[in-house]
Design an enzyme around this catalytic site. Sequence first.
Site, short mmCIF file in Angstrom:
data_model
loop_
_atom_site.label_atom_id
_atom_site.label_comp_id
_atom_site.label_asym_id
_atom_site.label_seq_id
_atom_site.Cartn_x
_atom_site.Cartn_y
_atom_site.Cartn_z
N GLN A 344 0.70 -1.17 -0.03
CA GLN A 344 -0.03 0.03 -0.14
C GLN A 344 0.83 1.38 -0.07
OE1 GLN A 344 -2.44 -1.13 3.48
NE2 GLN A 344 -4.30 -0.56 2.12
N GLY A 345 0.43 2.23 -0.66
CA GLY A 345 1.27 3.34 -0.66
C GLY A 345 0.18 4.84 -0.94
N GLY A 348 -1.92 4.18 -4.69
CA GLY A 348 -2.67 2.74 -4.70
C GLY A 348 -2.26 1.73 -3.83
N THR A 349 -3.45 0.57 -3.85
CA THR A 349 -2.99 -0.54 -3.07
C THR A 349 -2.83 -1.78 -4.06
OG1 THR A 349 -4.71 0.23 -1.53
CG2 THR A 349 -4.19 -2.13 -1.57
N VAL A 350 -1.87 -2.56 -3.68
CA VAL A 350 -1.52 -3.73 -4.68
C VAL A 350 -1.97 -4.93 -3.87
CG1 VAL A 350 0.47 -4.81 -5.95
CG2 VAL A 350 0.60 -2.34 -5.23
N LYS A 364 -3.06 -3.69 -9.17
CA LYS A 364 -2.94 -2.41 -8.39
C LYS A 364 -4.21 -1.47 -8.59
CE LYS A 364 0.12 1.80 -7.86
NZ LYS A 364 1.28 2.74 -8.43
N ASP A 461 9.99 8.52 -8.55
CA ASP A 461 9.62 8.16 -6.94
C ASP A 461 10.45 6.88 -6.89
OD1 ASP A 461 8.65 8.16 -4.50
OD2 ASP A 461 6.84 6.72 -4.89
#
Length: 660
Positions: A344-345, A348-350, A364, A461
């Site tokens: 998670q970031g 988004g969520t993977v 994702k 990033d």
Amino acid sequence: MVRRGCQAECGVVKIPYPFGIGRGCFLPGFDIACNTITNGSKVPLIGHGNIEVLNISLVDGLMQVKHFIAHDCYDGRGKRLRRNSPWMELGRTRSIRFSDTRNKFVAIGCDTRGYLTDMNRTFWTGCVSYCNNTSFVTNGTCSGIGCCETKIPKGLRNFTVELNSFHNHTYCSSFSPCSYAFLADSSFSFNASDFLTFRNVQMMPVTLEWAVGNKSCEEARGKKGYACVDVNSKCYDSTTVKGYHCNCSQGYEGNPYLPGGCQGAGSGFLFLCASLSWLYWILSKRRLIKLKEKFFQQNGGLLLQHHISSSIDDGRNDSIMRIYTSEELQRATNDYDDDCIIGQGGFGTVYKGTLSDQRVVAIKKSKIAAKGEIEQFINEVLLLSSINHKNVVKLLGCCLETQVPLLVFEFMSNGTLSHHIHDQGRRDSLSLENRLRIAAEAAEALAYLHSSLSTPIIHRDVKSTNILLDDSYTAKVSDFGTSRLVPFDRNCLTSLVRGTIGYLDPEYFQSGQFTDKSDVYGFGVVLIELLTGEKALSMNKSEEHRSLVKRFISCMNEGRLCEILDGRVRREGSMEQLMAVAELAERCLRLNGDERPTMREVATELQGMRMFTEHPWVGEEIEPLLAEPLLSEPAFYGVGHTTSDGDSSYSGLVPFNITR
């Protein structure tokens, strides 16, 4: 629901009277055979013993059965691979027929002529479907482009399906190598994915209408063999098939064809509840379909389909990505169960998912910008799907039927680099040699994105959690949620500052202008993480030790590098070697972006350091050649070291002092 002593069901299908299994259990013409198939399960059959029954409805006078699909497939060069002409014939009774109101004849394909005829060929009907690309194909319609349909004759009791093509599918073999034809229930909805998925579909459901006898209610009532035997039953003339139906009177439910079969149990209320539930389900399903269509268009689905169609037409099959349905990805993640979350970031969520073909993937839930940037989002997705580099995580496809687009990537089984250098119990899991290899592979990937594509990509990033490791611990750069495409005629772009504190380029943070050197700064932080085993930002530490970059620069300036090095790194490397890596990291972290090396230069230097680590004899072989110059030059030459005349060398052969 059955006569006493008779079998009530076959397999999972209930068999209500007047249908039945075995002598004395059915009305004439309504016999069912219950056969055992190869896997041991049982299936009910009618007709000549080859038509599988799926469902029987007493109230509606309907029956659903399976029938074979006609296939006509080619290999792309006009050679036929497979063809069949299935037929279907009902049994002796003339009171069971194919419903002309609930069925239609459908043909699918982009080079297709489908025909329907009866066994005696007393009539022919059919339709034609043609197209040479998918851009004109519309899901949900069978208007003759990719799919066509026509009505079937009234009273049909047997049929044969035949298929032909105009050009043996040579013009559409890449996306439509086959033709298909079959009777379909009126609820059937065409999808462009049917061009390929129907190759593995053998049978489809079709609806039959049935009635008792061949007389009207008035003609049959009171006569021998009258079927509505329960006192609480009513007779209704069939409007589709010659004969009549029996139903229980209002307030009763059960089987009107059996004495005592209709019993009052608040059936009217139950029927009302069932009808309302069915109506709610239908409306909800329609709303869901419309909502998915809205999201698909809103997220640029039509634009993406056009690009994919253009790629097929141009023969660029290597850049074709898959468009997944929301149901496929929902099943793959067990309805996005929390147990499937692997990351998670901020973008988004993977989830870890398993597709129907048993491939394990990472799914994702992305977050994209406003509608005005949809075209840019689609262009970036297409570009990322075309990247084929061993050190970049492969984008396999996407789903645009949800409010937030879903991206499908190849799955990396060994997690993130951060996990291996920071998590408790794993801090010493990577040797110095592996750390240098991973750094070199990640640098090579970023250099490729910056300089080897037609439109360069700046990641924006770069951090250790965005460097993944596969089964063999090969590094792969991932997570392009903040990435931007940079035209070659633009040196930098301006945007809202995005990234992760601790890895963020100070120059970019102050000006809002990011360049490829912003990625170099983030990579420099990853490099010192590999050297020290420390996190980029540690909020639980004192203020002077909170920022890894500040602490590292301080140690370098004061000649205290050893204090900050990871224990295993210090044990396995020589000081000359570690100093060379540290100096490279220091150059990547310079405040002025122009003073930082490019990612291509960083990748070259790291590859040179790896070469020396793996083959230390290289230095011994070239030492005699360089011994005399070394007497008059400074004692240390790092890769990329600047000499007194300002010239730089990035040969990668001498990563640190070669004299013993």
